[in-house]
Motif scaffolding. Structure first.
Motif, PDB file in Angstrom:
ATOM      1  N   ASN A 239       0.790  -1.219   0.000  1.00 20.82           N
ATOM      2  CA  ASN A 239       0.000   0.000   0.000  1.00 20.82           C
ATOM      3  C   ASN A 239       0.825   1.273   0.000  1.00 20.82           C
ATOM      4  OD1 ASN A 239      -1.852  -2.168   0.814  1.00 20.82           O
ATOM      5  ND2 ASN A 239      -3.307  -0.512   1.109  1.00 20.82           N
ATOM      6  N   LEU A 240       2.036   1.224   0.509  1.00 15.68           N
ATOM      7  CA  LEU A 240       2.857   2.432   0.556  1.00 15.68           C
ATOM      8  C   LEU A 240       3.941   2.450  -0.510  1.00 15.68           C
ATOM      9  CD1 LEU A 240       3.310   2.972   4.405  1.00 15.68           C
ATOM     10  CD2 LEU A 240       1.528   3.853   2.882  1.00 15.68           C
ATOM     11  N   LEU A 241       4.585   1.326  -0.733  1.00 11.10           N
ATOM     12  CA  LEU A 241       5.710   1.285  -1.673  1.00 11.10           C
ATOM     13  C   LEU A 241       5.350   0.646  -3.015  1.00 11.10           C
ATOM     14  CD1 LEU A 241       8.563   0.210   0.793  1.00 11.10           C
ATOM     15  CD2 LEU A 241       7.872   2.520   0.114  1.00 11.10           C
ATOM     16  N   ARG A 242       4.168   0.055  -3.082  1.00 14.97           N
ATOM     17  CA  ARG A 242       3.688  -0.600  -4.307  1.00 14.97           C
ATOM     18  C   ARG A 242       4.642  -1.697  -4.775  1.00 14.97           C
ATOM     19  NH1 ARG A 242       1.197   3.932  -8.306  1.00 14.97           N
ATOM     20  NH2 ARG A 242       0.563   2.014  -9.379  1.00 14.97           N
ATOM     21  N   ARG A 243       5.250  -2.362  -3.817  1.00 17.63           N
ATOM     22  CA  ARG A 243       6.099  -3.514  -4.112  1.00 17.63           C
ATOM     23  C   ARG A 243       5.215  -4.757  -4.050  1.00 17.63           C
ATOM     24  NH1 ARG A 243      11.006  -1.820   0.017  1.00 17.63           N
ATOM     25  NH2 ARG A 243      11.889  -0.106  -1.227  1.00 17.63           N
ATOM     26  N   ILE A 244       4.471  -4.974  -5.110  1.00 18.10           N
ATOM     27  CA  ILE A 244       3.445  -6.008  -5.109  1.00 18.10           C
ATOM     28  C   ILE A 244       4.052  -7.397  -4.966  1.00 18.10           C
ATOM     29  CG2 ILE A 244       1.698  -7.119  -6.556  1.00 18.10           C
ATOM     30  CD1 ILE A 244       0.920  -4.342  -7.529  1.00 18.10           C
ATOM     31  N   ASP A 245       5.156  -7.659  -5.659  1.00 21.36           N
ATOM     32  CA  ASP A 245       5.773  -8.989  -5.568  1.00 21.36           C
ATOM     33  C   ASP A 245       6.272  -9.277  -4.159  1.00 21.36           C
ATOM     34  OD1 ASP A 245       5.223  -9.472  -8.205  1.00 21.36           O
ATOM     35  OD2 ASP A 245       7.216  -8.935  -8.931  1.00 21.36           O
ATOM     36  N   THR A 246       6.847  -8.249  -3.520  1.00 21.12           N
ATOM     37  CA  THR A 246       7.316  -8.421  -2.143  1.00 21.12           C
ATOM     38  C   THR A 246       6.143  -8.684  -1.208  1.00 21.12           C
ATOM     39  OG1 THR A 246       9.197  -6.947  -2.549  1.00 21.12           O
ATOM     40  CG2 THR A 246       8.600  -7.344  -0.252  1.00 21.12           C
ATOM     41  N   ALA A 247       5.069  -7.913  -1.391  1.00 21.26           N
ATOM     42  CA  ALA A 247       3.886  -8.108  -0.551  1.00 21.26           C
ATOM     43  C   ALA A 247       3.317  -9.512  -0.731  1.00 21.26           C
ATOM     44  CB  ALA A 247       2.824  -7.068  -0.896  1.00 21.26           C
ATOM     45  N   ARG A 248       3.255  -9.965  -1.970  1.00 23.32           N
ATOM     46  CA  ARG A 248       2.710 -11.292  -2.233  1.00 23.32           C
ATOM     47  C   ARG A 248       3.544 -12.369  -1.534  1.00 23.32           C
ATOM     48  NH1 ARG A 248      -0.597 -12.555  -6.574  1.00 23.32           N
ATOM     49  NH2 ARG A 248       0.103 -10.697  -7.704  1.00 23.32           N
ATOM     50  N   SER A 249       4.857 -12.205  -1.569  1.00 20.89           N
ATOM     51  CA  SER A 249       5.720 -13.199  -0.916  1.00 20.89           C
ATOM     52  C   SER A 249       5.533 -13.177   0.591  1.00 20.89           C
ATOM     53  CB  SER A 249       7.184 -12.958  -1.281  1.00 20.89           C
ATOM     54  OG  SER A 249       7.678 -11.770  -0.686  1.00 20.89           O
ATOM     55  N   ARG A 250       5.269 -11.990   1.159  1.00 22.83           N
ATOM     56  CA  ARG A 250       5.030 -11.896   2.605  1.00 22.83           C
ATOM     57  C   ARG A 250       3.731 -12.628   2.972  1.00 22.83           C
ATOM     58  NH1 ARG A 250       9.560 -10.129   2.190  1.00 22.83           N
ATOM     59  NH2 ARG A 250      10.361  -8.210   3.122  1.00 22.83           N
ATOM     60  N   TYR A 251       2.679 -12.399   2.217  1.00 29.01           N
ATOM     61  CA  TYR A 251       1.409 -13.050   2.520  1.00 29.01           C
ATOM     62  C   TYR A 251       1.527 -14.559   2.357  1.00 29.01           C
ATOM     63  CZ  TYR A 251      -0.356  -8.263   1.862  1.00 29.01           C
ATOM     64  OH  TYR A 251      -0.558  -6.920   1.949  1.00 29.01           O
ATOM     65  N   ASP A 252       2.204 -14.995   1.303  1.00 28.50           N
ATOM     66  CA  ASP A 252       2.379 -16.438   1.090  1.00 28.50           C
ATOM     67  C   ASP A 252       3.150 -17.062   2.254  1.00 28.50           C
ATOM     68  OD1 ASP A 252       1.031 -16.247  -1.288  1.00 28.50           O
ATOM     69  OD2 ASP A 252       2.822 -16.298  -2.560  1.00 28.50           O
ATOM     70  N   ALA A 253       4.193 -16.359   2.715  1.00 31.77           N
ATOM     71  CA  ALA A 253       4.985 -16.877   3.833  1.00 31.77           C
ATOM     72  C   ALA A 253       4.143 -16.931   5.101  1.00 31.77           C
ATOM     73  CB  ALA A 253       6.221 -16.010   4.048  1.00 31.77           C
ATOM     74  N   ALA A 254       3.341 -15.897   5.325  1.00 29.84           N
ATOM     75  CA  ALA A 254       2.487 -15.864   6.513  1.00 29.84           C
ATOM     76  C   ALA A 254       1.508 -17.037   6.521  1.00 29.84           C
ATOM     77  CB  ALA A 254       1.725 -14.541   6.574  1.00 29.84           C
ATOM     78  N   LEU A 255       0.930 -17.339   5.364  1.00 31.05           N
ATOM     79  CA  LEU A 255      -0.061 -18.409   5.298  1.00 31.05           C
ATOM     80  C   LEU A 255       0.578 -19.790   5.343  1.00 31.05           C
ATOM     81  CD1 LEU A 255      -2.507 -16.781   2.751  1.00 31.05           C
ATOM     82  CD2 LEU A 255      -2.897 -17.192   5.191  1.00 31.05           C
ATOM     83  N   ASN A 260      -4.376 -20.179   9.246  1.00 27.90           N
ATOM     84  CA  ASN A 260      -5.544 -19.522   9.838  1.00 27.90           C
ATOM     85  C   ASN A 260      -5.305 -18.043  10.118  1.00 27.90           C
ATOM     86  OD1 ASN A 260      -7.215 -21.809   9.908  1.00 27.90           O
ATOM     87  ND2 ASN A 260      -6.240 -22.531  11.793  1.00 27.90           N
ATOM     88  N   GLU A 261      -4.258 -17.446   9.553  1.00 23.09           N
ATOM     89  CA  GLU A 261      -3.966 -16.031   9.774  1.00 23.09           C
ATOM     90  C   GLU A 261      -4.928 -15.191   8.932  1.00 23.09           C
ATOM     91  OE1 GLU A 261      -3.131 -13.182  11.513  1.00 23.09           O
ATOM     92  OE2 GLU A 261      -1.372 -14.424  11.951  1.00 23.09           O
ATOM     93  N   SER A 262      -5.994 -14.706   9.571  1.00 28.20           N
ATOM     94  CA  SER A 262      -7.072 -14.054   8.819  1.00 28.20           C
ATOM     95  C   SER A 262      -6.604 -12.784   8.123  1.00 28.20           C
ATOM     96  CB  SER A 262      -8.240 -13.737   9.747  1.00 28.20           C
ATOM     97  OG  SER A 262      -7.887 -12.765  10.705  1.00 28.20           O
ATOM     98  N   ILE A 263      -5.726 -12.014   8.779  1.00 29.20           N
ATOM     99  CA  ILE A 263      -5.294 -10.759   8.165  1.00 29.20           C
ATOM    100  C   ILE A 263      -4.474 -11.023   6.910  1.00 29.20           C
ATOM    101  CG2 ILE A 263      -3.179 -10.508   9.532  1.00 29.20           C
ATOM    102  CD1 ILE A 263      -5.584  -7.671   8.581  1.00 29.20           C
ATOM    103  N   ALA A 264      -3.724 -12.128   6.866  1.00 32.91           N
ATOM    104  CA  ALA A 264      -2.972 -12.483   5.659  1.00 32.91           C
ATOM    105  C   ALA A 264      -3.925 -12.844   4.524  1.00 32.91           C
ATOM    106  CB  ALA A 264      -2.015 -13.639   5.936  1.00 32.91           C
ATOM    107  N   TRP A 265      -4.970 -13.596   4.833  1.00 35.42           N
ATOM    108  CA  TRP A 265      -5.980 -13.909   3.813  1.00 35.42           C
ATOM    109  C   TRP A 265      -6.646 -12.636   3.311  1.00 35.42           C
ATOM    110  CZ3 TRP A 265      -6.197 -18.135   1.161  1.00 35.42           C
ATOM    111  CH2 TRP A 265      -5.818 -19.363   1.719  1.00 35.42           C
ATOM    112  N   LEU A 266      -7.001 -11.733   4.236  1.00 36.55           N
ATOM    113  CA  LEU A 266      -7.686 -10.503   3.841  1.00 36.55           C
ATOM    114  C   LEU A 266      -6.813  -9.642   2.932  1.00 36.55           C
ATOM    115  CD1 LEU A 266     -10.233  -8.698   4.299  1.00 36.55           C
ATOM    116  CD2 LEU A 266      -8.880  -7.540   6.065  1.00 36.55           C
ATOM    117  N   LEU A 267      -5.571  -9.425   3.343  1.00 39.13           N
ATOM    118  CA  LEU A 267      -4.685  -8.551   2.578  1.00 39.13           C
ATOM    119  C   LEU A 267      -4.279  -9.178   1.254  1.00 39.13           C
ATOM    120  CD1 LEU A 267      -2.504  -7.205   5.524  1.00 39.13           C
ATOM    121  CD2 LEU A 267      -4.343  -6.010   4.319  1.00 39.13           C
ATOM    122  N   SER A 268      -4.117 -10.499   1.246  1.00 34.55           N
ATOM    123  CA  SER A 268      -3.812 -11.144  -0.034  1.00 34.55           C
ATOM    124  C   SER A 268      -5.028 -11.062  -0.952  1.00 34.55           C
ATOM    125  CB  SER A 268      -3.393 -12.604   0.180  1.00 34.55           C
ATOM    126  OG  SER A 268      -4.458 -13.380   0.691  1.00 34.55           O
TER     127      SER A 268
END
Length: 396
Positions: A239-255, A260-268
């Motif tokens: 949302n701030l740096l628009r590093r979409i690939d980095t964000a996607r890798s963070r959400y994938d790692a979290a899940l 059951n990490e709901s915020i990771a599902w929501l943000l992904s």
């Protein structure tokens, strides 16, 4: 820094001994659902089960389980009818914060048990958050107990008032002073800075952007395997740096760490919506809402779920969730944008222009060009569709 809560097995006061299993199972399900929250520390059901079931002694529960709150209740079975009465108790004072009653025929009750558990869990989360807010109101920071500090700060962070948002910063900073090695608290402070920038409340967006990244980096330094910290870092990256690939890798790692990490599902889900992946967006947002029945920022879940449904072309549903979200937080610009877009594609342009006028009144610097330039969806078809709707509604 989190409120500790337990759910005692619901005592059977009428019915056969076999019905005691039902009361124990319902309590265990409630305990399991509560444990998904990042804002509560939940004592295991096995520990709660070890206590004497014949009478609820709140002082004993507090002493033996070290909890701040407990849920207790009774189950009655008679003539094919089941009734459950549940209370949420402040374990220090013994106050009853709420009471709930559920009843029905045996088959009907069991069929609706998931709804009953969800209602108990939702009510617990909301009541504990409200109790924290009531307690901190007008109190000096030094006089606020640890277990209320962070929860109140997070709750106020997600309210529409700028004054409440500023107060939330004070509470979270105090929580960090008391627990400087709490990864989750650093992550929440990172989210505070993301919202500050994204909602247009920052007086120095570059500085607050860097603070957000610094906070989430610190959280991950402390706890590299924290699915919550990974999720919030992805939120900042996207949302701030628009590093979409980095964000996607963070959400994938979290899940991977915590499915059951709901915020990771929501943000992904939001990321999928922004990058023209509507089916994945709706799936992830739906799963997030199912996994997170108690967080005090329901408007945020409704808002991002509305974005996912808009991306999928499900405009009526998107509008309904946007309205739900705005009833809880009527200043959230992201939800207002989604509502305008849904109205536009439903050919309800007169209503869209009314919402657009509200955005212009509250955010006079907001422009379509600025949206495309600063939003993660700006370079994708979903963002261009929103931009067209904003323009048609009168946003300059």
């Amino acid at each position: 820094m989190l409120p500790a809560v337990t759910v005692l097995p619901f005592r059977t006061i009428a019915g056969s001994p076999d019905h005691a299993i039902l009361g124990d199972w319902l309590a265990e399900e409630a305990c399991r659902s509560l444990s998904r929250s990042n804002l509560l520390s939940v004592i295991s059901h096995l520990s709660a089960r070890a206590l004497d079931r014949t009478i609820v002694d709140v002082a004993m529960v507090r002493t033996q389980l070290a909890v701040d709150y407990c849920v207790a209740g009774t189950l009655r079975v008679s003539g094919g009818e089941i009734a459950l009465d549940a209370d949420l108790l402040d374990a220090e004072s013994g106050r009853i914060l709420w009471t709930r009653h559920f009843s029905g025929s045996h088959d009907d009750f069991l069929g609706r048990s998931a709804d009953g558990v969800s209602e108990i869990v939702t009510s617990v989360g909301r009541a504990i958050a409200d109790d924290a807010i009531t307690h901190v109101s007008g109190r000096h920071l030094a006089n606020i107990e640890d277990h209320r500090l962070l929860l109140a700060g997070v709750d106020l962070m997600h309210r529409p008032s700028l004054r409440e948002f500023a107060r939330s910063r004070e509470l979270i900073e105090e929580a960090l002073r008391r627990a400087p090695h709490s990864a989750e608290t650093h992550a929440w402070f990172g989210k505070w800075h993301v919202l500050c920038v994204f909602n247009g409340w920052s007086t120095d967006p570059p500085k607050d952007t860097q603070r957000a990244i610094d906070c989430t980096a610190r959280a991950l330094d402390i706890s590299p395997d924290s699915s919550f910290a990974l999720s919030i870092d992805g939120f900042a990256q996207n949302n701030l740096l628009r590093r979409i690939d980095t964000a996607r890798s963070r959400y994938d790692a979290a899940l991977r760490l915590n499915p059951n990490e709901s915020i990771a599902w929501l943000l992904s889900g939001a990321l999928h919506a922004f990058t023209d992946e509507p089916d994945a967006a709706v799936f992830a947002a739906t799963k997030a809402r199912r996994l997170s029945p108690i967080d005090p920022f329901r408007y945020f879940y409704d808002s991002l779920s509305a974005s996912a449904l808009f991306a999928a072309g499900r405009y009526e549903e998107s509008l309904a969730l946007s309205d739900n979200s705005l009833r809880l937080h009527d200043r959230h610009i992201s939800t207002l944008r989604t509502k305008i877009a849904a109205l536009h594609y439903l050919d309800r342009d007169d209503e869209a222009r009314i919402v657009a006028a509200e955005i212009i009144r509250r955010h006079p610097d907001f422009t379509v060009a600025g949206y495309l330039r600063g939003h993660p969806a700006g370079e994708h078809e979903s963002g261009r569709r929103v931009a067209a709707a904003l323009q048609a509604a009168g946003i300059p």
